[in-house]
Write an enzyme that holds these catalytic residues in place. Structure first.
Site, short mmCIF file in Angstrom:
data_model
loop_
_atom_site.label_atom_id
_atom_site.label_comp_id
_atom_site.label_asym_id
_atom_site.label_seq_id
_atom_site.Cartn_x
_atom_site.Cartn_y
_atom_site.Cartn_z
N ASN A 9 -11.78 -17.56 10.60
CA ASN A 9 -10.68 -17.77 9.66
C ASN A 9 -11.29 -18.11 8.31
O ASN A 9 -11.78 -19.20 8.11
CB ASN A 9 -9.78 -18.90 10.16
CG ASN A 9 -8.68 -19.25 9.16
OD1 ASN A 9 -8.47 -18.53 8.18
ND2 ASN A 9 -7.99 -20.36 9.41
N TRP A 10 -11.25 -17.14 7.41
CA TRP A 10 -11.89 -17.33 6.10
C TRP A 10 -11.07 -18.26 5.21
O TRP A 10 -11.54 -18.67 4.16
CB TRP A 10 -12.08 -15.98 5.41
CG TRP A 10 -13.07 -15.06 6.09
CD1 TRP A 10 -13.79 -15.32 7.23
CD2 TRP A 10 -13.46 -13.75 5.66
NE1 TRP A 10 -14.60 -14.25 7.53
CE2 TRP A 10 -14.41 -13.25 6.58
CE3 TRP A 10 -13.10 -12.92 4.58
CZ2 TRP A 10 -15.00 -11.99 6.46
CZ3 TRP A 10 -13.68 -11.67 4.45
CH2 TRP A 10 -14.62 -11.21 5.39
N LYS A 11 -9.84 -18.54 5.56
CA LYS A 11 -8.93 -19.35 4.73
C LYS A 11 -8.91 -18.77 3.31
O LYS A 11 -9.00 -17.55 3.16
CB LYS A 11 -9.34 -20.82 4.77
CG LYS A 11 -9.49 -21.31 6.23
CD LYS A 11 -9.60 -22.79 6.36
CE LYS A 11 -9.75 -23.16 7.84
NZ LYS A 11 -9.76 -24.60 8.08
N HIS A 98 -1.07 -22.19 11.75
CA HIS A 98 -2.28 -22.96 11.44
C HIS A 98 -1.87 -24.33 10.90
O HIS A 98 -0.87 -24.45 10.19
CB HIS A 98 -3.14 -22.22 10.43
CG HIS A 98 -4.50 -22.82 10.30
ND1 HIS A 98 -4.73 -23.95 9.56
CD2 HIS A 98 -5.67 -22.49 10.89
CE1 HIS A 98 -6.01 -24.28 9.67
NE2 HIS A 98 -6.61 -23.41 10.48
N GLU A 100 -2.86 -26.01 8.56
CA GLU A 100 -2.71 -26.07 7.09
C GLU A 100 -1.35 -25.50 6.67
O GLU A 100 -0.78 -25.95 5.68
CB GLU A 100 -3.88 -25.32 6.42
CG GLU A 100 -5.16 -26.12 6.59
CD GLU A 100 -6.43 -25.29 6.71
OE1 GLU A 100 -6.43 -24.11 6.33
OE2 GLU A 100 -7.43 -25.84 7.23
N GLU A 170 -6.43 -26.44 17.89
CA GLU A 170 -7.20 -26.94 16.76
C GLU A 170 -6.75 -28.36 16.43
O GLU A 170 -5.76 -28.56 15.71
CB GLU A 170 -6.96 -26.04 15.53
CG GLU A 170 -7.42 -24.63 15.71
CD GLU A 170 -7.75 -23.96 14.37
OE1 GLU A 170 -8.90 -23.56 14.19
OE2 GLU A 170 -6.87 -23.89 13.51
N GLY A 176 -12.51 -28.94 9.43
CA GLY A 176 -13.15 -29.11 8.13
C GLY A 176 -13.72 -30.49 7.91
O GLY A 176 -14.08 -30.84 6.78
N SER A 216 -14.42 -27.50 13.33
CA SER A 216 -15.85 -27.76 13.13
C SER A 216 -16.75 -27.13 14.19
O SER A 216 -17.73 -27.73 14.61
CB SER A 216 -16.10 -29.28 13.01
OG SER A 216 -15.41 -29.80 11.89
N GLY A 237 -13.69 -21.86 11.11
CA GLY A 237 -13.43 -21.85 9.67
C GLY A 237 -14.73 -21.76 8.89
O GLY A 237 -15.31 -20.69 8.74
N GLY A 238 -15.23 -22.90 8.44
CA GLY A 238 -16.39 -22.95 7.55
C GLY A 238 -17.58 -22.13 8.02
O GLY A 238 -18.19 -21.40 7.23
P1 13P Z 1 -13.46 -25.51 10.40
O1 13P Z 1 -14.26 -24.66 11.38
O2 13P Z 1 -13.92 -25.34 8.99
O3 13P Z 1 -13.34 -26.92 10.85
O4 13P Z 1 -11.97 -24.89 10.42
C1 13P Z 1 -11.35 -24.70 11.63
C2 13P Z 1 -10.10 -23.94 11.40
O5 13P Z 1 -9.15 -24.45 10.85
C3 13P Z 1 -10.06 -22.54 11.83
O6 13P Z 1 -8.77 -22.02 11.76
#
Ligand code: 13P
Length: 253
Positions: A9-11, A98, A100, A170, A176, A216, A237-238
């Site tokens: 997930n590149w956000k 998600h 967010e 999640e 994050g 993470s 994510g990251g």
């Molecule tokens: P991180 O891997 O950056 O913690 O993000 C997880 C995430 O929200 C994937 O959708």
């Protein structure tokens, strides 16, 4: 049997050249060197869907996802993207719910149920995200939050439709933050999710639903998480923004 999936997930990250390089590096490695069975899904910002589709399209086992969708089929919703638009530029999957989106855009389970319906009606696979906040975990409400998110968002579906879904657990406190759920903490919730699916739809649907862990995930912790019996992959994510890290995570599967 259920699939093993590494989803990135590149956000709201990467400029166009960076997105091109990253998608190219992952596709090149996956199509030429990867010998395993895990599938890869890239959930990219909407402006990059076409671009990334042009890179990954035609390569077996690597798929494109939207990060969000509007619940209506079309209309006067300035700034939104419809399921048909996302599908029309090559996506096969879409994130829904998600944390967010829940936290910053006020999306609740009732709305997410409509988004899931719209995606399924359009032939897109929803990746339905659920997870508790730190406050909810500390108050001992984790399993209750998971139960209500899953049942209110997705248990209105008949079994054959639910069987299309991918679920992503999640925990919000792990997203994050660099704090990962321990493999045991994650497994406990994943097993609970599978038991809820079994209670609603029976053992076959439960056994065939992929449940991904997100929060993470990194090369250093991926293998231990993926070794758990009810963790079928990751929503990353990251660490999905760096090709070498994401590739190591795919290899850990
Ligand atoms: P991180 O891997 O950056 O913690 O993000 C997880 C995430 O929200 C994937 O959708």
């Amino acid at each position: 049997m259920r699939k093993k999936i590494a989803a990135g997930n590149w956000k709201m990250n990467l400029l166009v050249d960076e997105a091109t390089s990253l998608a190219s590096a992952i596709t090149e490695w996956y199509s030429k060197q990867y010998q395993g069975e895990a599938e890869v899904i890239l959930a990219v910002p909407a402006p990059y869907l076409s671009l990334v589709h042009a890179i990954i399209g035609g390569h077996k086992g690597i798929y494109l996802a939207g990060q969000n969708v509007h619940q209506e089929a079309s209309g006067a919703y300035t700034g939104e993207n419809s399921a048909a638009m996302i599908a029309g530029v090559g996506a096969t999957h879409c994130l829904v719910g998600h944390s967010e989106r829940r936290q910053y855009f006020g999306e609740d389970n009732a709305l997410l149920a409509k988004k899931i319906d719209r995606l399924l009606a359009t032939g897109l696979v929803p990746i339905y995200c659920i997870g508790e906040s730190l406050q909810q975990r500390e108050a001992g409400q984790t399993l209750e939050v998971i139960r209500s998110q899953l049942s209110e968002g997705a248990f209105h579906l008949p079994a054959d439709a639910f069987g299309q879904l991918i679920v992503a657990y999640e925990p919000v406190w792990a997203i994050g933050t660099g704090v990962t759920a321990t493999p045991e903490q994650a497994q406990e919730v994943h097993a609970y999710i599978r038991s809820l699916i079994e209670g609603q739809y029976g053992p076959s649907v439960a056994a065939n639903t992929s449940v991904l862990y997100g929060g993470s995930v990194k090369p250093a912790n991926a293998a231990a998480l993926f070794a758990q019996p009810d963790i079928d992959g990751g929503l990353v994510g990251g660490a999905s923004l760096k090709a070498p890290d994401f590739i190591q995570i795919i290899q850990a599967l």
